[in-house]
Design a protein around this motif. Structure first.
Motif, mmCIF file in Angstrom:
data_model
loop_
_atom_site.group_PDB
_atom_site.id
_atom_site.type_symbol
_atom_site.label_atom_id
_atom_site.label_comp_id
_atom_site.label_asym_id
_atom_site.label_seq_id
_atom_site.Cartn_x
_atom_site.Cartn_y
_atom_site.Cartn_z
ATOM 1 N N LEU A 98 46.080 52.339 38.079
ATOM 2 C CA LEU A 98 46.728 51.129 38.585
ATOM 3 C C LEU A 98 47.746 50.594 37.583
ATOM 4 O O LEU A 98 48.852 50.188 37.962
ATOM 5 C CB LEU A 98 45.670 50.059 38.890
ATOM 6 C CG LEU A 98 46.184 48.730 39.433
ATOM 7 C CD1 LEU A 98 46.921 48.931 40.762
ATOM 8 C CD2 LEU A 98 45.040 47.741 39.581
ATOM 9 N N GLU A 99 47.380 50.587 36.314
ATOM 10 C CA GLU A 99 48.273 50.073 35.262
ATOM 11 C C GLU A 99 49.587 50.844 35.213
ATOM 12 O O GLU A 99 50.613 50.301 34.818
ATOM 13 C CB GLU A 99 47.561 50.163 33.904
ATOM 14 C CG GLU A 99 48.384 49.646 32.752
ATOM 15 C CD GLU A 99 47.694 49.829 31.414
ATOM 16 O OE1 GLU A 99 47.891 48.961 30.553
ATOM 17 O OE2 GLU A 99 46.964 50.824 31.231
ATOM 18 N N SER A 101 51.081 52.127 37.844
ATOM 19 C CA SER A 101 51.752 52.050 39.142
ATOM 20 C C SER A 101 52.930 51.076 39.019
ATOM 21 O O SER A 101 52.910 50.169 38.174
ATOM 22 C CB SER A 101 50.783 51.581 40.226
ATOM 23 O OG SER A 101 50.421 50.231 39.999
ATOM 24 N N PRO A 102 53.954 51.246 39.842
ATOM 25 C CA PRO A 102 55.123 50.359 39.747
ATOM 26 C C PRO A 102 54.790 48.874 39.858
ATOM 27 O O PRO A 102 55.382 48.057 39.150
ATOM 28 C CB PRO A 102 56.006 50.816 40.921
ATOM 29 C CG PRO A 102 55.627 52.238 41.140
ATOM 30 C CD PRO A 102 54.152 52.313 40.817
ATOM 31 N N ILE A 103 53.823 48.508 40.682
ATOM 32 C CA ILE A 103 53.518 47.086 40.854
ATOM 33 C C ILE A 103 53.002 46.453 39.561
ATOM 34 O O ILE A 103 53.381 45.331 39.209
ATOM 35 C CB ILE A 103 52.537 46.864 42.041
ATOM 36 C CG1 ILE A 103 52.458 45.380 42.374
ATOM 37 C CG2 ILE A 103 51.163 47.417 41.735
ATOM 38 C CD1 ILE A 103 51.779 45.084 43.694
ATOM 39 N N ILE A 104 52.160 47.153 38.817
ATOM 40 C CA ILE A 104 51.628 46.589 37.568
ATOM 41 C C ILE A 104 52.656 46.718 36.444
ATOM 42 O O ILE A 104 52.814 45.781 35.636
ATOM 43 C CB ILE A 104 50.282 47.243 37.181
ATOM 44 C CG1 ILE A 104 49.231 46.962 38.266
ATOM 45 C CG2 ILE A 104 49.802 46.751 35.820
ATOM 46 C CD1 ILE A 104 48.865 45.501 38.450
ATOM 47 N N ASP A 106 55.865 46.538 36.737
ATOM 48 C CA ASP A 106 56.808 45.441 36.966
ATOM 49 C C ASP A 106 56.184 44.091 36.626
ATOM 50 O O ASP A 106 56.854 43.219 36.073
ATOM 51 C CB ASP A 106 57.284 45.449 38.422
ATOM 52 C CG ASP A 106 58.164 46.647 38.751
ATOM 53 O OD1 ASP A 106 58.666 47.299 37.814
ATOM 54 O OD2 ASP A 106 58.333 46.932 39.956
ATOM 55 N N ARG A 107 54.908 43.924 36.940
ATOM 56 C CA ARG A 107 54.230 42.660 36.636
ATOM 57 C C ARG A 107 54.167 42.437 35.125
ATOM 58 O O ARG A 107 54.412 41.329 34.636
ATOM 59 C CB ARG A 107 52.815 42.665 37.240
ATOM 60 C CG ARG A 107 52.031 41.415 37.001
ATOM 61 C CD ARG A 107 52.425 40.320 37.941
ATOM 62 N NE ARG A 107 51.536 39.169 37.738
ATOM 63 C CZ ARG A 107 51.873 37.951 37.998
ATOM 64 N NH1 ARG A 107 53.035 37.673 38.520
ATOM 65 N NH2 ARG A 107 51.027 36.963 37.768
ATOM 66 N N TYR A 108 53.811 43.472 34.382
ATOM 67 C CA TYR A 108 53.789 43.355 32.921
ATOM 68 C C TYR A 108 55.158 42.947 32.392
ATOM 69 O O TYR A 108 55.282 42.083 31.531
ATOM 70 C CB TYR A 108 53.374 44.677 32.263
ATOM 71 C CG TYR A 108 51.900 44.815 32.006
ATOM 72 C CD1 TYR A 108 51.193 43.882 31.267
ATOM 73 C CD2 TYR A 108 51.198 45.918 32.484
ATOM 74 C CE1 TYR A 108 49.836 44.025 31.012
ATOM 75 C CE2 TYR A 108 49.840 46.078 32.244
ATOM 76 C CZ TYR A 108 49.177 45.115 31.507
ATOM 77 O OH TYR A 108 47.839 45.262 31.264
ATOM 78 N N GLU A 110 57.454 41.342 33.862
ATOM 79 C CA GLU A 110 57.822 40.022 34.343
ATOM 80 C C GLU A 110 57.100 38.889 33.618
ATOM 81 O O GLU A 110 57.712 37.862 33.314
ATOM 82 C CB GLU A 110 57.491 39.978 35.843
ATOM 83 C CG GLU A 110 57.835 38.718 36.571
ATOM 84 C CD GLU A 110 57.394 38.824 38.029
ATOM 85 O OE1 GLU A 110 56.736 37.875 38.490
ATOM 86 O OE2 GLU A 110 57.670 39.847 38.671
#
Length: 186
Positions: A98-99, A101-104, A106-108, A110
């Protein structure tokens, strides 16, 4: 409680190999794109952070092992150590997937101090899981008070050294605080 069995070590090795295979299939780089492999990389704001065998966040993964051991003894008190460890590796491996993956990623970028974060190399992710394994096995041999003291020491040490630790990392990922982000930027 018995220690690790040969079967347990084989299962752990198989799970770590599966993690590496999944990360490679996801397109993660096997090693640092810089082309080098180092035992330690201590510069957080650099292109080699989360790319080498160990870094400041390795302390957090040891704490993951402490936590997973404690949870396993609470939720599966009769399970053999190797089964509890297999479950812990599965959870840690799921986080590593998960870490990366693009969603995480990008979250990091941001909301945390990981401004240029591009995800982990396969080497670093598997090493993170190995540090968790180390923490899990250490916790299985230490009194709980010692485990808690070591976890607190690791959190304070990394907080002092890099203005980040497992607690802040989770907080900033889940519910960012602008004042903490500013303080971490130093």
């Amino acid at each position: 409680m018995a220690g690790m069995t040969r079967r347990g070590w084989l299962v752990a090795a198989a799970l770590l190999t599966l993690l590496a295979a999944i990360l490679i299939a996801m397109g993660r780089p096997p090693i640092c794109p810089c082309g080098t492999v180092s035992l330690w990389h201590g510069v957080v704001q650099s292109n080699q952070n989360s790319q080498q065998i160990s870094d400041w966040y390795s302390f957090s993964h040891v704490i993951h092992g402490f936590l997973f051991y404690g949870l396993s003894r609470w939720l599966m008190p009769r399970a053999p150590l190797w089964i509890a460890l297999a479950v812990a590796i599965g959870i840690e491996g799921a986080w590593e997937i998960l870490e990366n993956s693009p969603i995480i990623i990008d979250r990091y970028r941001e909301v945390t101090m990981a401004y240029g974060y591009a995800g982990d190399s396969v080497l670093n992710s598997v090493s993170d899981a190995a540090f968790m394994l180390l923490g899990f096995l250490a916790a299985s041999r230490m009194r709980w008070q010692t485990t808690v003291a070591v976890a607190i020491a690791f959190e304070l040490f990394t907080l002092f050294a890099i203005r980040d630790n497992l607690t802040l990392n989770v907080l900033m990922l889940v519910s960012p605080v602008e004042a903490i982000k500013d303080w971490q930027a130093g």
